[in-house]
Design an enzyme around this catalytic site. Structure first.
Site, PDB file in Angstrom:
ATOM      1  N   TYR A   1      84.599  56.217 116.919  1.00  0.00           N
ATOM      2  CA  TYR A   1      83.666  55.438 117.737  1.00  0.00           C
ATOM      3  C   TYR A   1      84.068  55.373 119.218  1.00  0.00           C
ATOM      4  CZ  TYR A   1      81.148  53.594 113.663  1.00  0.00           C
ATOM      5  OH  TYR A   1      80.392  53.450 112.537  1.00  0.00           O
TER       6      TYR A   1
ATOM      7  N   LYS B   1      92.264  57.475 105.107  1.00  0.00           N
ATOM      8  CA  LYS B   1      91.929  58.748 104.456  1.00  0.00           C
ATOM      9  C   LYS B   1      93.032  59.743 104.822  1.00  0.00           C
ATOM     10  CE  LYS B   1      89.065  61.343 102.073  1.00  0.00           C
ATOM     11  NZ  LYS B   1      88.765  61.125 100.647  1.00  0.00           N
TER      12      LYS B   1
ATOM     13  N   ASP C   1      87.595  56.140  99.927  1.00  0.00           N
ATOM     14  CA  ASP C   1      86.549  56.354  98.911  1.00  0.00           C
ATOM     15  C   ASP C   1      86.844  55.529  97.661  1.00  0.00           C
ATOM     16  OD1 ASP C   1      88.655  58.106  99.059  1.00  0.00           O
ATOM     17  OD2 ASP C   1      87.573  59.870  98.365  1.00  0.00           O
TER      18      ASP C   1
ATOM     19  N   ASP D   1      83.633  49.611 109.889  1.00  0.00           N
ATOM     20  CA  ASP D   1      82.202  49.348 110.072  1.00  0.00           C
ATOM     21  C   ASP D   1      81.489  49.461 108.724  1.00  0.00           C
ATOM     22  OD1 ASP D   1      79.871  48.824 111.386  1.00  0.00           O
ATOM     23  OD2 ASP D   1      79.607  50.840 112.173  1.00  0.00           O
TER      24      ASP D   1
END
Ligand code: NAD
Length: 339
Positions: free
Chosen positions: A126, A175, A208, A232
């Site tokens: 972002y 991740k 995930d 987010d």
């Protein structure tokens, strides 16, 4: 002596929910002096800029702002006015609690959902470091920049928050199995800092798996700390667990200034109809009261919200109730007066 706070009423449903929130804070007897300033598309129409200098100066003076949602007018050079304010004041920690109200029946009412997502607010995908590659936009590139310094301050913030709020576990979501460098750095920093907080349990989880775990066993989460993009997404997932965007508050915390705002947007589809649910902004104001040291008033506000949400006649339409913004607010004020 009263404490000055900057107030941005915002666009769409903003003025309706901000006015409701201000009247509830007045009912709590908190001695705040509002300094109203403008931002968003309304400010652009009236003043020719969506983020006037006076607004930034007011926030700098007061170090605290309560803000309604903003629409960013196209063609003004801003991607988002919200992001511009957060960046200007380096509000690096976005804190979004998600707790199921005992008053409400949701899909997850039988489960304990009481988690806080601490999202890094300044870096990652972002940060806006992106460009297209010609010819004809043949490709596009967005750079995920994550610095050790920003990882350290957000992870430390999460642990300090957990300690201060009497919470027992921090889950770092990442991740790092695929984004080995950027998310690997976040994980490495998290594991190192966790050793300084042996009173707080620490674990890490791949994003995930975290999405699945939040739906299947949300009760296992306490404080979640993560990078910007994952934060987010996970915070909207958490909003869904507790019954929707109309209920979910948010705070943006920097070393100096802090901004308190609902997670939702301007809701243009219902603006001006007097039916918006002000709870998310009121809960954000509750976080602001805690931040300013009015802890018991913040608790009383949450107690009144629980009471008003308990009956369909005092709940707004988005929660299956028959109240509008005014009648819900009136019910809250009565609940506050009853104590
Ligand atoms: P939104 O959150 O405004 O609306 C999504 C849906 O939720 C709509 O159906 C809306 O009616 C409903 N909703 C949202 N808040 C509600 C409330 N308090 N009470 C009852 N119903 C509510 O999202 P969107 O439509 O994607 O965005 C609209 C505008 O808001 C866009 O311009 C966007 O950029 C802006 N936005 C601003 C902020 C902010 O200021 N922090 C955040 C998100 C979106």
């Amino acid at each position: 002596m009263s404490r000055k706070v900057s107030l941005i009423r915002g666009d769409g449903i903003g003025p309706e929910i901000v006015d409701a929130t201000v009247s509830v804070i007045e009912a709590l007897g908190v001695n705040l002096e509002w300094e109203e300033v403008r931002a968003g598309s309304g400010a652009y129409k009236d003043l020719g800029t969506p983020l006037p200098e006076e607004t930034l100066l007011s926030i700098a003076r007061n170090q605290c702002v309560l803000k309604g949602p903003l629409e960013t007018p196209i063609g003004t050079g801003f991607r988002s006015i919200n992001v511009a304010i957060r960046k200007h004041f380096d509000m690096y920690a976005n804190v979004r609690p998600a707790k199921i109200s005992p008053a409400m029946t949701t899909r997850f009412s039988d489960t304990k959902v009481d988690m806080v997502i601490v999202r890094e607010n300044t870096e990652g995908a972002y940060a806006g470091i992106e460009h297209v590659i010609p010819p004809n936009r043949a490709a596009a590139e967005t750079i995920i920049l994550i610095t050790r310094w920003a990882c350290e301050r957000i992870v430390r913030y999460a642990f300090e928050y957990a300690r201060r709020e009497g919470r027992s576990k921090v889950t770092l979501v990442h991740k790092a199995n695929i984004l080995k460098e950027s998310n690997g750095l976040l994980l490495e920093v998290g594991q190192t800092i966790a050793r300084e907080y042996d009173d707080i349990q620490f674990e890490d989880m791949i994003v995930d798996n975290c999405c699945m775990q939040m739906v299947v066993r949300p009760e296992q989460f306490d404080v979640i700390v993560t990078e910007n993009l994952f934060g987010d997404i996970l915070s909207d997932l958490a909003a869904g667990l507790i019954g929707g965007l109309g209920l979910t508050p948010g705070a943006n915390i920097g070393e100096g200034a802090a901004m308190f705002e609902a997670v939702h947007g301007t809701a243009p589809d219902i603006a001006g109809k007097g039916i918006a649910n002000p709870t998310a902004l009121m809960r954000s104001a509750g976080m602001m009261l805690g931040h300013l040291g009015y802890v018991s008033e913040g608790k009383l506000l949450e107690k009144a919200i629980t009471k008003a949400l308990a009956s369909p006649s005092t709940r707004t339409g988005d929660l299956g109730g028959t109240a509008n913004t005014k009648t819900y607010t009136q019910a809250l004020i009565s609940a506050i007066q009853e104590g």
